[in-house]
Design an enzyme around this catalytic site. Structure first.
Site, PDB file in Angstrom:
ATOM      1  N   HIS A  68      -0.686  -5.481  -1.457  1.00 26.35           N
ATOM      2  CA  HIS A  68       0.499  -5.047  -0.708  1.00 26.35           C
ATOM      3  C   HIS A  68       1.398  -4.176  -1.589  1.00 26.35           C
ATOM      4  O   HIS A  68       1.924  -3.153  -1.139  1.00 26.35           O
ATOM      5  CB  HIS A  68       1.304  -6.262  -0.237  1.00 26.35           C
ATOM      6  CG  HIS A  68       0.586  -7.164   0.716  1.00 26.35           C
ATOM      7  ND1 HIS A  68       0.165  -8.426   0.369  1.00 26.35           N
ATOM      8  CD2 HIS A  68       0.208  -6.983   2.005  1.00 26.35           C
ATOM      9  CE1 HIS A  68      -0.415  -8.997   1.406  1.00 26.35           C
ATOM     10  NE2 HIS A  68      -0.419  -8.140   2.411  1.00 26.35           N
ATOM     11  N   GLY A 127       2.995 -10.357   5.262  1.00 23.72           N
ATOM     12  CA  GLY A 127       3.620 -11.134   4.191  1.00 23.72           C
ATOM     13  C   GLY A 127       2.613 -11.784   3.260  1.00 23.72           C
ATOM     14  O   GLY A 127       1.445 -11.374   3.202  1.00 23.72           O
ATOM     15  N   SER A 162      -4.430 -12.465   1.117  1.00 22.51           N
ATOM     16  CA  SER A 162      -3.567 -13.635   1.304  1.00 22.51           C
ATOM     17  C   SER A 162      -4.423 -14.881   1.500  1.00 22.51           C
ATOM     18  O   SER A 162      -4.011 -15.990   1.168  1.00 22.51           O
ATOM     19  CB  SER A 162      -2.676 -13.436   2.525  1.00 22.51           C
ATOM     20  OG  SER A 162      -2.045 -12.174   2.446  1.00 22.51           O
ATOM     21  N   GLY A 171      -4.495  -0.441   4.027  1.00 22.34           N
ATOM     22  CA  GLY A 171      -5.453  -0.682   2.947  1.00 22.34           C
ATOM     23  C   GLY A 171      -6.894  -0.491   3.406  1.00 22.34           C
ATOM     24  O   GLY A 171      -7.260  -0.905   4.515  1.00 22.34           O
ATOM     25  N   GLN A 172      -7.697   0.096   2.541  1.00 15.72           N
ATOM     26  CA  GLN A 172      -9.135   0.244   2.792  1.00 15.72           C
ATOM     27  C   GLN A 172      -9.818  -1.129   2.859  1.00 15.72           C
ATOM     28  O   GLN A 172     -10.886  -1.270   3.441  1.00 15.72           O
ATOM     29  CB  GLN A 172      -9.760   1.111   1.686  1.00 15.72           C
ATOM     30  CG  GLN A 172     -11.258   1.297   1.751  1.00 15.72           C
ATOM     31  CD  GLN A 172     -11.725   2.044   3.000  1.00 15.72           C
ATOM     32  OE1 GLN A 172     -10.956   2.783   3.610  1.00 15.72           O
ATOM     33  NE2 GLN A 172     -12.970   1.830   3.395  1.00 15.72           N
ATOM     34  N   LYS A 173      -9.185  -2.145   2.277  1.00 15.39           N
ATOM     35  CA  LYS A 173      -9.691  -3.522   2.349  1.00 15.39           C
ATOM     36  C   LYS A 173     -10.052  -3.887   3.795  1.00 15.39           C
ATOM     37  O   LYS A 173     -11.047  -4.549   4.055  1.00 15.39           O
ATOM     38  CB  LYS A 173      -8.609  -4.464   1.802  1.00 15.39           C
ATOM     39  CG  LYS A 173      -8.709  -5.901   2.203  1.00 15.39           C
ATOM     40  CD  LYS A 173      -9.663  -6.618   1.338  1.00 15.39           C
ATOM     41  CE  LYS A 173      -9.918  -8.056   1.742  1.00 15.39           C
ATOM     42  NZ  LYS A 173      -9.065  -8.657   2.706  1.00 15.39           N
ATOM     43  N   ASP A 174      -9.209  -3.458   4.738  1.00 16.65           N
ATOM     44  CA  ASP A 174      -9.466  -3.694   6.163  1.00 16.65           C
ATOM     45  C   ASP A 174      -9.919  -2.372   6.782  1.00 16.65           C
ATOM     46  O   ASP A 174      -9.180  -1.730   7.537  1.00 16.65           O
ATOM     47  CB  ASP A 174      -8.197  -4.240   6.822  1.00 16.65           C
ATOM     48  CG  ASP A 174      -7.763  -5.556   6.191  1.00 16.65           C
ATOM     49  OD1 ASP A 174      -8.383  -6.583   6.494  1.00 16.65           O
ATOM     50  OD2 ASP A 174      -6.834  -5.545   5.358  1.00 16.65           O
ATOM     51  N   GLN A 183      -9.886  -1.876  10.580  1.00 15.04           N
ATOM     52  CA  GLN A 183      -8.500  -1.783  11.052  1.00 15.04           C
ATOM     53  C   GLN A 183      -7.937  -0.379  10.793  1.00 15.04           C
ATOM     54  O   GLN A 183      -7.303   0.222  11.671  1.00 15.04           O
ATOM     55  CB  GLN A 183      -7.657  -2.837  10.328  1.00 15.04           C
ATOM     56  CG  GLN A 183      -6.164  -2.679  10.502  1.00 15.04           C
ATOM     57  CD  GLN A 183      -5.405  -3.837   9.890  1.00 15.04           C
ATOM     58  OE1 GLN A 183      -5.345  -4.917  10.463  1.00 15.04           O
ATOM     59  NE2 GLN A 183      -4.834  -3.616   8.724  1.00 15.04           N
ATOM     60  N   GLN A 241      -2.858 -11.228  17.229  1.00 19.30           N
ATOM     61  CA  GLN A 241      -4.114 -10.855  16.575  1.00 19.30           C
ATOM     62  C   GLN A 241      -4.865 -12.070  16.037  1.00 19.30           C
ATOM     63  O   GLN A 241      -5.904 -11.930  15.405  1.00 19.30           O
ATOM     64  CB  GLN A 241      -3.885  -9.814  15.484  1.00 19.30           C
ATOM     65  CG  GLN A 241      -3.165 -10.309  14.251  1.00 19.30           C
ATOM     66  CD  GLN A 241      -2.802  -9.167  13.326  1.00 19.30           C
ATOM     67  OE1 GLN A 241      -1.930  -8.364  13.632  1.00 19.30           O
ATOM     68  NE2 GLN A 241      -3.481  -9.070  12.185  1.00 19.30           N
TER      69      GLN A 241
HETATM   70  P1  AMP Z   1      -1.979  -8.094   5.712  1.00 21.73           P
HETATM   71  O1  AMP Z   1      -0.641  -8.565   5.246  1.00 21.73           O
HETATM   72  O2  AMP Z   1      -3.111  -8.904   5.195  1.00 21.73           O
HETATM   73  O3  AMP Z   1      -2.027  -7.809   7.180  1.00 21.73           O
HETATM   74  O4  AMP Z   1      -2.188  -6.663   5.014  1.00 21.73           O
HETATM   75  C1  AMP Z   1      -1.219  -5.660   5.092  1.00 21.73           C
HETATM   76  C2  AMP Z   1      -1.811  -4.382   4.568  1.00 21.73           C
HETATM   77  O5  AMP Z   1      -2.231  -4.574   3.223  1.00 21.73           O
HETATM   78  C3  AMP Z   1      -3.052  -3.912   5.351  1.00 21.73           C
HETATM   79  O6  AMP Z   1      -3.004  -2.508   5.515  1.00 21.73           O
HETATM   80  C4  AMP Z   1      -4.180  -4.328   4.438  1.00 21.73           C
HETATM   81  O7  AMP Z   1      -5.341  -3.528   4.598  1.00 21.73           O
HETATM   82  C5  AMP Z   1      -3.550  -4.119   3.084  1.00 21.73           C
HETATM   83  N1  AMP Z   1      -4.260  -4.890   2.051  1.00 21.73           N
HETATM   84  C6  AMP Z   1      -4.575  -6.200   2.089  1.00 21.73           C
HETATM   85  N2  AMP Z   1      -5.265  -6.557   0.984  1.00 21.73           N
HETATM   86  C7  AMP Z   1      -5.399  -5.420   0.237  1.00 21.73           C
HETATM   87  C8  AMP Z   1      -6.016  -5.113  -1.005  1.00 21.73           C
HETATM   88  N3  AMP Z   1      -6.658  -6.046  -1.722  1.00 21.73           N
HETATM   89  N4  AMP Z   1      -5.948  -3.844  -1.456  1.00 21.73           N
HETATM   90  C9  AMP Z   1      -5.316  -2.874  -0.732  1.00 21.73           C
HETATM   91  N5  AMP Z   1      -4.702  -3.103   0.440  1.00 21.73           N
HETATM   92  C10 AMP Z   1      -4.743  -4.351   0.926  1.00 21.73           C
END
Ligand code: AMP
Length: 289
Positions: free
Chosen positions: A37, A31, A186, A147-150, A153, A61
């Site tokens: 997202h 969220g 976030s 996301g490649q951001k993580d 993961q 986590q």
């Molecule tokens: P989270 O809600 O932070 O657990 O992220 C959910 C998904 O969004 C995960 O697969 C993250 O890698 C992806 N995500 C988070 N930030 C970014 C971003 N800036 N660009 C692309 N994907 C993202």
């Protein structure tokens, strides 16, 4: 868009979709939606017929020292954003639906979790792998989007579906950034204006690493030093800054093939992470590819 709270209702709905031969896409999230997202939701919209977004702040986590209760939550706002992005199902279960009384079975990740984020956050990736496995079992998607951001993961999730024979394709989507380069997160919400300006240090470090490699530098320690130096003017120290092989996450001495530059840094109250893939073409001693 339909909001669903239980696995039973989710399965009922998705079974109907599947029997109508529609493909299902899943975007797992915690969220506090931002453009990162939304880009995953859009990828899912493009590639699959029924888009499911899970919204679940996964307690397992978070480490003992990490503040689970302070994680930003605003389901009504998230639901509006998801609906506008064309999401069909928002799956937002309560904690007890995911972790029923007596829960005691988890997924343990191997060496991929013993480095980078895993070193700083013990148990984090076992929590991620467990909840992602459960979400994939609940939804049964054809494709799941991450996301490649993580980067670590995403790699671990690929490993989990391969190792546990989960029949879902994993698509990894590019990092979405603010205009100045800061990766959307976030956790950026925790940054006061002065910290927000300093937060760009992470992207500057990645750019400096890429520039050093483009300039011919292949020594990993020298590339890392150039990256660290680019952070100094911002007064930001990396918690770690590492050049690792993109597939195994093991440290490299030379930049050769696909290398991931990964870093984490505290900026004010926020702990931020970012990464970049650097690809060089192997050359033989006679200079031919
Ligand atoms: P989270 O809600 O932070 O657990 O992220 C959910 C998904 O969004 C995960 O697969 C993250 O890698 C992806 N995500 C988070 N930030 C970014 C971003 N800036 N660009 C692309 N994907 C993202």
């Amino acid at each position: 868009m339909r909001t669903v709270r239980t696995v039973e209702e989710l399965r009922q709905h998705l079974d109907q979709q599947r029997s109508a031969e529609r493909t299902i896409g899943l975007v797992p999230t915690m969220g506090a939606f931002h453009q990162g997202h939304v880009s995953l939701m859009q990828h899912a919209r493009e590639h699959t017929d029924v888009v499911v977004v899970s919204l679940f702040v996964n307690p397992t986590q978070f480490g003992a020292k990490e503040d689970l209760s302070a994680y930003p939550r605003d389901e009504a706002r998230d639901a509006e954003i998801a609906a506008a992005a064309g999401v069909d199902v928002l799956f937002a279960p309560p904690v007890e639906e995911v972790y029923p009384a007596g829960f005691q079975t988890t997924v343990a990740v191997g060496a991929l979790a013993d480095t980078l984020e895993g070193l700083q956050r013990p148990g984090h990736f076992d929590g991620v792998a467990t909840v992602v496995t459960k979400l994939l079992n609940m939804v049964g998607p054809d494709v799941a989007f991450f996301g490649q951001k993580d980067a670590q993961q995403a790699l671990i999730v690929r490993r989990v579906v391969r190792d546990l024979d989960i029949p879902t394709r994993i698509d990894v989507c590019p990092t979405v950034r603010e205009p100045d380069g800061l990766a959307m997160s976030s956790r950026n919400a925790y940054l006061a204006p002065a910290d927000r300006e300093r937060a760009v240090a992470l992207k500057r470090a990645l750019d400096a690493a890429a520039a050093a490699v483009a300039g011919g530098q292949r020594d990993a320690a020298a590339v890392a030093a150039a990256a660290r130096e680019a952070m100094t003017p911002y007064g930001v120290e990396p918690e770690y800054l590492a050049l690792v092989a993109a597939d195994s996450l093991q440290p490299v001495d030379r930049v050769d093939g696909e290398v991931l530059v990964a870093l984490a840094a505290r900026v004010g109250p926020a702990r931020l992470i970012d990464n970049a893939l650097i690809t060089t073409t192997n050359t033989t001693s006679n200079g031919r590819p």
